[in-house]
Structure formats: structure tokens, C-alpha cells
Design an enzyme around this catalytic site. Structure first.
Site, short mmCIF file in Angstrom:
data_model
loop_
_atom_site.label_atom_id
_atom_site.label_comp_id
_atom_site.label_asym_id
_atom_site.label_seq_id
_atom_site.Cartn_x
_atom_site.Cartn_y
_atom_site.Cartn_z
N SER A 31 0.70 -1.23 0.01
CA SER A 31 0.04 0.01 0.07
C SER A 31 0.91 1.30 -0.12
O SER A 31 0.35 2.26 0.36
CB SER A 31 -0.70 -0.04 1.40
OG SER A 31 -0.14 -0.04 2.36
N LYS A 65 -6.57 2.65 9.12
CA LYS A 65 -5.64 3.74 8.72
C LYS A 65 -6.20 5.09 8.72
O LYS A 65 -5.57 6.23 9.36
CB LYS A 65 -5.56 3.30 7.15
CG LYS A 65 -4.63 2.39 6.89
CD LYS A 65 -4.41 2.07 5.26
CE LYS A 65 -3.52 0.92 5.09
NZ LYS A 65 -3.39 0.53 3.66
#
Length: 376
Positions: free
Chosen positions: A282, A325
Site C-alpha cells: 500500500s 488507517k
């Protein structure tokens, strides 16, 4: 047997084994008892123990003559499970608790439980919200609440001792009292403030303990077009950095350079805290943004963090762990998140309370990312 398991966010698997047994004329009743030597369940028949349950057993649709024990969860790392058994298991990913969820668990269950176990009345001790938030954020680092309960129990023990000795103590524990009761904080989170500089870009990462921010730093020097990577990066992150470098090499206009100018520059990419291994799919758009920022000599807009992988053609791919996140971004003082358009549905599924104060910029390709993060 028909086993299946539940994979937790800490990389462990809670697994359940549904054990087959056969009814025979000689032993038509099975029962479960606990083995005093191992603490495991032992299935017994008329002639004595016949099998031992490795972890725990749940009941299914079976003949009523068979007695099953209730479910008892157990966990262990997935890597230790035999491949043949793992192939017969259904893994269900379960995320860890959010900070807000831990707060509710502490208020509704953990604090009352520890007060009762230590013989302390509700009016004799209370832990206020700010103190609980600090305990969760600075004294624990986990996906569950086991460590949180230990810290609350420590406060209860100190208070019980003071009551027994007739010493004075605060009936309401506030965050300024935590140093006396729990010592110095053991967990620290990075903040984005103070890290705004050319070549430094904030990324968002998912870990076994929840979401975290990480800084990707790039520096440029004269050379022969060599890229160096440091920071104890795993294979996947190294590939992300290589793809980002090759994409800029094929599109030097992103860095406001010609191919010749780009070829005369060496790039060093570093992710701080080199003693901590880092990996995951990511960091692609964070890597390319950091390199472009260093090559341009321009810092990205303040308050921006990003997460997303990229292809060699420049397409931005969706990633997982969005909720964790987002919470990490809020904790670090981030106000804007750059994320793949394909993750829009994941953000919309999150409760509004968790995304309050954040704005999201959805992108489809690297050109969208670069044009946005350097926009005045």
C-alpha cells in the site's frame, strides 16, 4: 474432522475443530472432561479416554447421545499450522478494536470488573474519559484489550492498597495521575506536524496492532541514475519503490525534468526506524510522491497523508485496512487523505463519527495524485 478458524488482526488464528465420532454398539455415549495434566479436553467412553481435543470443540447437529463441551477460544500464529490442516480451515479475518471501541469496553466492562475484583466501590474510584484515552493511546499497543485491562487492574491495586493503609488517594483518576499509578508512557505515535519538507510524504500503514502513519523520505544527489533503498524494507515495498522509480523515469515531466536530467540524478529512499521491518502492498503512491517531491524540491501540501498501490502504467489500486488507517491519520493530525477511487465504498461504509474532520480525495491514476498534492 471438519476444522475451521478465525484469523485475528494480530496475525493469530482462533480455530475450531469439529471432531467426528462414531456411535458403536459397545460405547454409545461419549462425554467430555478436562485432563488435569494438560488442561485439554479428553473425550471419554465406557472403556476410558479415547481421544484428546487439541484446542477446543463446538457442538453441531449430532446425535443427542453425544455430549460436547462448550466452545473455548484459543489462538496461535498461522505459520505454525500444518499446511494440510490449514487447507481444511476457513479463515475469517477479524479486525482489532478501534480506540473508541476500547473506550466503551473499558467503561462498561473492564473498569467495573476490576473494581469488583479488588473490593472497591463505584463511589470510591472512577477513571475519567481523558485518563482512559491516555491509557489506550500511550500505555498500550495492541489490537485487543488485554493490556488495557492490566493497566486498569494496576490502578485498582494501588488504590486498594491506599485504602487498606488509610492513605489519601484521588477518587477520580485523571490523566495527570497516571504517571504515579502506571509510570512513564510506553507507547508513542508519530505526528505529521514538523515533518513537512521536500521529499517527505506521509503514508498510512496497517499493522497487527492497528493503523499507523509512516514517513517516506527521499533525497536527490548528482550521479548516474541509481536508486538506493534503506529502512529495513520487505520485498513488496522494495517492488513498490522500484515501480515508482521506473514510472518517473518513463514520465520525467512529473518531476519537471527531461530524461537526461533525470538520468543524472541519484535517489535515496528511506523509511525511518530502520530496526523495524516494514512491508505491505500500500506504499506505491507514497513512494512516487516522495521521489517527485525530492526531484522538484517542493514539499507536498500540509496535512496530507495517502495510501494506495500503483501499477507500472500508473493506475492507483485499492488497499485494505481503511478504517484503521483513517483512525491513525486522525491521531497524527492529518486532515486530508488521498486514496484510490475503488476504496470509496470502504470509506462510505465507515461510521461518520470515525471520519469526522477528514476530507478524502479519490484518485484513479498517479497524474491525479501529483496534480493534487502540489496544488497551491
Amino acid at each position: 474432522s471438519l476444522p475451521f478458524g478465525i484469523s485475528t488482526s494480530r496475525g493469530f488464528t482462533v480455530w475450531i475443530a469439529l471432531v467426528e465420532r462414531w456411535i458403536t454398539p459397545r460405547s454409545n455415549i461419549f462425554s467430555a472432561c478436562v485432563c488435569s495434566r494438560t488442561g485439554k479436553f479428553v473425550f471419554c467412553a465406557k472403556n476410558g479416554p479415547i481421544m484428546e481435543a487439541g484446542f477446543f470443540v463446538i457442538s453441531g447437529i449430532v446425535p443427542s447421545a453425544i455430549t460436547y463441551p462448550p466452545p473455548f477460544p484459543a489462538s496461535g500464529p498461522i505459520s505454525t499450522i500444518q499446511s494440510a490442516l490449514l487447507d481444511r480451515m476457513e479463515l475469517i479475518n477479524v479486525t482489532g478494536y478501534l480506540a473508541e471501541e476500547k473506550m466503551e469496553i473499558a467503561k462498561r466492562y473492564l473498569v467495573p470488573k476490576q473494581l469488583e475484583e479488588h473490593g472497591i466501590g463505584k463511589k470510591e474510584l472512577r477513571i475519567d474519559k481523558a485518563a482512559l484515552e491516555k491509557i489506550i493511546d500511550e500505555y498500550t499497543h495492541e489490537s485487543g484489550v488485554r493490556g488495557l485491562e492490566k493497566q486498569i487492574a494496576k490502578i485498582a491495586r494501588v488504590t486498594a492498597k491506599k485504602i487498606a493503609l488509610g492513605e489519601s488517594y484521588p477518587t477520580v483518576i485523571k490523566k495527570e495521575h497516571l504517571k504515579e499509578y502506571l509510570g512513564l508512557p510506553t507507547n508513542f505515535h508519530d505526528l505529521q506536524k514538523g515533518n513537512e519538507a521536500p521529499g517527505v510524504v506521509t503514508g498510512l500503514a496497517w499493522t497487527q496492532m492497528g493503523g499507523e502513519i509512516l514517513f517516506v523520505e527521499s533525497s536527490v544527489s548528482g550521479g548516474k541514475g541509481v536508486m538506493t533503498m534503506t529502512g529495513n524494507l520487505g520485498d513488496v515495498m522494495k517492488e513498490s519503490a522500484t515501480i515508482a522509480y521506473q514510472y518517473i523515469k518513463a514520465h520525467p515531466q512529473l518531476a519537471k525534468m527531461t530524461s537526461e536530467e533525470f538520468g543524472a540524478k541519484d535517489i535515496h529512499v528511506h523509511v525511518p526506524e530502520g530496526a523495524v521491518p516494514k512491508d505491505g502492498p500500500s506504499a506505491g503512491i507514497t513512494m512516487v510522491s516522495s521521489m517527485v517531491s525530492a526531484l522538484r524540491g517542493e514539499a507536498v501540501k500540509a496535512g496530507i497523508a495517502m495510501t494506495g498501490e500503483m501499477t507500472l502504467r500508473g493506475r492507483v489500486l485499492p488497499v485494505g485496512g481503511i478504517k484503521e488507517k483513517i483512525l491513525a491519520a486522525k491521531r497524527a493530525g492529518v486532515t486530508e487523505i488521498v486514496i484510490s477511487e475503488d476504496n470509496r465504498k470502504d470509506v462510505e461504509d465507515i461510521k461518520p463519527i470515525y471520519v469526522e474532520g477528514l476530507s478524502f480525495h479519490y484518485v484513479k491514476n498517479i497524474d491525479d495524485v501529483i496534480s493534487y498534492i502540489f496544488k497551491d
